[in-house]
Design an enzyme around this catalytic site. Structure first.
Site, PDB file in Angstrom:
ATOM      1  CE1 TYR A  30      -3.826  10.056   0.461  1.00  8.88           C
ATOM      2  CE2 TYR A  30      -3.678  11.592   2.302  1.00  8.88           C
ATOM      3  CZ  TYR A  30      -3.795  10.302   1.820  1.00  8.88           C
ATOM      4  OH  TYR A  30      -3.877   9.250   2.706  1.00  8.88           O
ATOM      5  CD  GLU A  34      -5.111   6.145   1.505  1.00  8.02           C
ATOM      6  OE1 GLU A  34      -5.154   4.941   1.768  1.00  8.02           O
ATOM      7  OE2 GLU A  34      -4.099   6.829   1.697  1.00  8.02           O
ATOM      8  CG  ASP A  36      -8.608  10.659   6.382  1.00  8.32           C
ATOM      9  OD1 ASP A  36      -7.404  10.953   6.228  1.00  8.32           O
ATOM     10  OD2 ASP A  36      -9.068   9.517   6.120  1.00  8.32           O
ATOM     11  CG  HIS A  77      -7.526   6.684   4.945  1.00  7.63           C
ATOM     12  ND1 HIS A  77      -6.993   7.940   5.115  1.00  7.63           N
ATOM     13  CD2 HIS A  77      -6.476   5.871   4.650  1.00  7.63           C
ATOM     14  CE1 HIS A  77      -5.688   7.897   4.937  1.00  7.63           C
ATOM     15  NE2 HIS A  77      -5.349   6.663   4.645  1.00  7.63           N
ATOM     16  CG  HIS A 119       0.169   6.070  -0.867  1.00 11.43           C
ATOM     17  ND1 HIS A 119      -1.012   6.566  -1.371  1.00 11.43           N
ATOM     18  CD2 HIS A 119      -0.134   5.503   0.335  1.00 11.43           C
ATOM     19  CE1 HIS A 119      -1.992   6.320  -0.505  1.00 11.43           C
ATOM     20  NE2 HIS A 119      -1.498   5.672   0.527  1.00 11.43           N
ATOM     21  CG  HIS A 128      -1.737   1.181   1.470  1.00 14.21           C
ATOM     22  ND1 HIS A 128      -3.101   1.204   1.240  1.00 14.21           N
ATOM     23  CD2 HIS A 128      -1.424   2.430   1.921  1.00 14.21           C
ATOM     24  CE1 HIS A 128      -3.576   2.406   1.523  1.00 14.21           C
ATOM     25  NE2 HIS A 128      -2.581   3.170   1.946  1.00 14.21           N
ATOM     26  CD  GLU A 129       1.838   3.564   3.710  1.00 13.70           C
ATOM     27  OE1 GLU A 129       2.032   4.633   3.105  1.00 13.70           O
ATOM     28  OE2 GLU A 129       0.837   3.378   4.418  1.00 13.70           O
TER      29      GLU A 129
END
Lengths: 105, 350
Positions: free
Chosen positions: B189, B198, B265, B270, B178, B174-175
């Site tokens: 974002y 996301e 957020d 998310h 990005h 996931h990271e």
């Protein structure tokens, strides 16, 4: 302000989880040493300029954001900052609060 | 006698790269060997230039050979500092005693492997960009993030939301994704483009896990973070199969009727990511088999589509996936039908 008790409220948002976390704290609930440490940290931080540091780089993702309310005597301050903008003096305060935090949807 | 291979002298790296990506197996192997040698020559030139005081492009100096990752893991020793900590493991070095270091190293390797094997993408920027992980970041830190400057940070957990983040291959995927998004669609974002950002990370994080485990779409759990959630988020952080049902605090919508309008957020990035997440799940399971093959390729084509702008919304992205399916697999084929079904399932009319 030194020696004066403080009431703190924190809301943390963002992060990989995206789950808001909330915590409150009255320094009178803490033992003397911990309360004095928080009081000293709040005395040391320049609240007027918290959050003015460079924001996260474009493209950054999953970073945390904090909204902190501080009440000491007649004074009330609310500061808002990303984790990259957190003043080093506030880091132990935030850690103390986060140890008490609960999911806050 | 020295054997001289003219191919290594006159074929431009771009052509070699295309052969490495799309040639027959023996051609691909030869191209990869040549590119690796070419990389060595370039590295020597760069190092010579550096010694002579000429500033070379940093990426060229640091990037790895084609077809292989260039990983470096740093130990932040629970510091809040964001500067690189103690060098814990570099590319090619054996495993160390610290499991977090090895988990990050291996997870980056698995992520690189998916992107290279399946999509022929050479690292985060498709140019061999170094993959840098910083583990043991901060104290009591239940988070992992991509800093937008080429670094992934991993905490050891907060005993509530997360345990040690490096234990999860899909979180590592996931990271790193990005980063891939930053170098492709560069989705802003915030709001719907942020939720797509996301979602793309959840989709490819899940595919990294499925590819490493050899799971078909039917066999996969479609969960994110099941290996690292703490007691508050059990049994998993998110579910692409059933958004909103991963844990007691999961409020992800599964369709557009449940879209959440919020300022928190970054506009619920998310939260609303549940919608495109579920669309991908429906596409992948409708096609069946290995999700990284058709469904993953369609999503990868979409994030590289020039018509997907940084402020892209769900509808524009959905149309990009439909175009990708039509172009790659044929309009009217089962893949294109599955894409339509996926977006219909989340109540987004194409």
């Amino acid at each position: 302000m030194a020696g004066e008790h403080a009431q703190l409220s924190l809301r943390r948002t963002g992060g990989l989880a995206g789950l808001p976390m909330v915590a409150s704290l009255d320094t009178r609930e803490l033992d003397t040493e911990e309360a004095e440490a928080i009081s000293a940290a709040l005395d040391a931080v320049d609240l007027a300029h918290v959050g003015e540091g460079p924001p996260a780089a474009p493209g950054a993702a999953d970073m945390l954001h904090y909204d902190l309310e501080i009440r000491r005597g007649d004074r009330s301050d609310t500061v808002s900052f990303g984790e990259r903008q957190m003043p080093p003096e506030l880091a132990p305060v935030i850690r103390t609060l986060m140890r008490r935090a609960q999911p806050g949807r | 006698m020295t054997h001289r291979c003219p191919l290594r002298c006159i074929v431009p790296p771009g052509l070699l790269l295309r052969v490495a990506r799309s040639g027959k197996e023996e051609e691909r192997d030869a191209a990869l060997r040549t590119l690796a040698l070419d990389h060595t020559f370039r590295q020597v030139r760069v190092e010579r230039a550096t010694r002579q005081g000429i500033s070379p492009p940093t990426r060229r100096l640091l990037s790895g050979p084609i077809g292989g990752p260039h990983r470096t893991i740093y130990d932040q020793q629970e510091s809040d500092a964001t500067e690189l900590g103690r060098l814990a493991r570099a590319e090619g070095q054996p495993a160390v005693e610290d499991p977090a270091v090895n988990e990050a190293y291996d997870g980056f390797g698995d992520t690189y492997k998916l992107f290279w094997d399946v999509f022929k993408r050479n690292s985060i920027d498709d140019g061999g960009m170094p993959i840098v992980g910083l583990v043991h970041y901060s104290q009591h830190y239940g988070n992992a993030f991509w800093d937008g400057e080429g670094h992934m940070f991993f905490g050891d957990g907060d005993e509530q939301l997360f345990t040690r983040l490096t234990k999860s291959i899909d979180v590592i995927g996931h990271e790193l994704t990005h980063g891939v998004t930053q170098y492709t669609a560069n989705l802003v974002y915030r709001d719907q483009s942020g939720a797509l950002n996301e979602s793309v990370s959840d989709v490819f994080g899940s595919l990294v896990s499925q590819y490493a485990k050899g799971q078909t779409a039917e066999e996969a759990s479609w969960l994110i973070g099941e290996d690292v959630v703490g007691p508050a988020l059990l049994p998993a952080l998110r579910s692409l199969k059933a958004p909103g049902e991963a844990n007691p605090h999961d409020d992800q919508p599964a369709d557009m009727d449940q879209f959440v309008n919020t300022g928190e957020d970054n506009g619920g990035v998310h939260t609303n990511s549940g919608i495109p997440n579920h669309a991908f799940y429906v596409v992948a399971t409708t096609i069946g088999g290995n999700a990284w093959e058709a469904a993953g390729m369609i999503w990868y084509d979409a994030i590289r589509d020039a018509r997907v702008k940084p402020n892209c919304d769900f509808l524009a992205f959905a149309k990009a996936t439909q175009r990708a399916a039509d172009l790659r697999f044929g309009a009217g084929g089962k893949e294109a039908d599955a894409v339509r079904a996926g977006w219909e399932a989340v109540k987004l009319a194409l």
